[in-house]
Write an enzyme that holds these catalytic residues in place. Structure first.
Site, short mmCIF file in Angstrom:
data_model
loop_
_atom_site.label_atom_id
_atom_site.label_comp_id
_atom_site.label_asym_id
_atom_site.label_seq_id
_atom_site.Cartn_x
_atom_site.Cartn_y
_atom_site.Cartn_z
N TYR A 14 0.83 -1.21 0.00
CA TYR A 14 0.00 0.00 0.00
C TYR A 14 0.87 1.27 0.00
CZ TYR A 14 -3.72 -3.24 1.31
OH TYR A 14 -4.61 -4.27 1.35
N GLU A 67 6.00 16.59 0.02
CA GLU A 67 5.17 16.47 -1.18
C GLU A 67 4.12 15.38 -1.02
OE1 GLU A 67 3.57 17.67 -4.36
OE2 GLU A 67 5.54 18.56 -3.99
N GLU A 83 -16.34 22.05 -4.72
CA GLU A 83 -16.59 23.47 -4.87
C GLU A 83 -15.51 24.28 -4.16
OE1 GLU A 83 -20.46 24.24 -3.39
OE2 GLU A 83 -21.48 22.97 -4.87
N HIS A 85 -13.87 26.59 -1.62
CA HIS A 85 -14.12 26.97 -0.24
C HIS A 85 -12.85 27.65 0.29
CE1 HIS A 85 -14.99 26.81 4.05
NE2 HIS A 85 -16.25 26.50 3.74
N ASP A 93 -2.92 25.66 0.25
CA ASP A 93 -1.82 26.62 0.18
C ASP A 93 -0.79 26.38 1.29
OD1 ASP A 93 -3.06 27.74 -1.96
OD2 ASP A 93 -3.83 29.51 -0.91
#
Length: 231
Positions: A14, A67, A83, A85, A93
């Protein structure tokens, strides 16, 4: 016993799937891996000390882990909402900011480690100048980065968005001013001033808000001048 072993092997599988996913889906991760391969090849070719190799390993892992976390954050946010937000943007960010800081640190460490071994990159003509290039230059640029970021945050909290210094022009101005001081050559100074002026003109032409560009230039130049005075 076999059940425990199979679970352990599955966990490794995994984890490898996660690494493979980031390589397949994330361009930045592919860049990080390519840079890591180049660094590791150089570490094999150059006579690095053990501590230098270990420091490079730590930096490579920090960038890759950052990362990976950034990719995980993006995946969770995209799963929760498709959507826009404001808080979702903040999370993405901030995660990207962590990658940026780790990558910047890795670049500084990598240059510091490899530079003494890269004979063709030494600038013997600069050794006699008052400010030969050294690790102090990297510290000065890093100081300018954090100072500009701090000022941007303070000004933003005060609601004075037109007075936020531009990070791009601040760093460019700091680097250009530093090079002018280090090179100590009239022709090179004129070329650097011309290059900086062209960059500033392009930014002023393409941006509606002019103050951040000008403030960034002034801040970067002041940091460089004061920094070299203190060296």
């Amino acid at each position: 016993m076999m059940n425990w072993l199979s679970k352990l092997l599955a966990s490794f599988r995994y984890a490898l799937d996660g690494l493979k996913y980031t390589l397949v889906s994330q361009r930045n991760m592919r860049i990080h891996y390519s840079a890591a391969l180049i660094v590791l090849l150089l570490s094999l070719y150059l006579p690095l000390r053990k501590i230098e190799v270990l420091i490079l390993f730590v930096c490579i892992l920090l960038v890759i882990v950052a990362e990976l976390i950034n990719t995980a954050v993006e995946a969770v946010i995209d799963m929760v909402t498709t959507e826009f937000h404001p808080l979702a943007k903040v999370a993405k960010d901030v995660a990207a900011g962590a990658v940026l800081l780790c990558s910047g640190m890795a670049v500084v460490v990598g240059v510091s480690v490899f530079y003494p071994y890269m004979g063709f990159l030494t600038f013997s003509q600069l050794e006699g100048t008052p400010y030969p290039p050294n690790i102090g230059l990297a510290a000065l640029i890093a100081f300018n980065f954090f100072l500009t970021l701090l000022i941007k945050a303070i000004v933003h909290r005060l609601g004075k968005l037109d007075w936020e210094p531009s990070m791009t022009t601040s760093l460019a101005s700091c680097i250009a001013t530093s090079l002018i001081v280090i090179v100590d050559n009239l022709l090179a100074t004129l070329l650097l001033i011309l290059l900086t002026a062209l960059m500033i003109g392009t930014f002023l032409h393409n941006r509606k808000r002019k103050n951040p560009v000008i403030l960034g230039v002034v801040l970067g130049a002041l940091v460089a001048v004061i920094g070299f005075r203190l060296m």
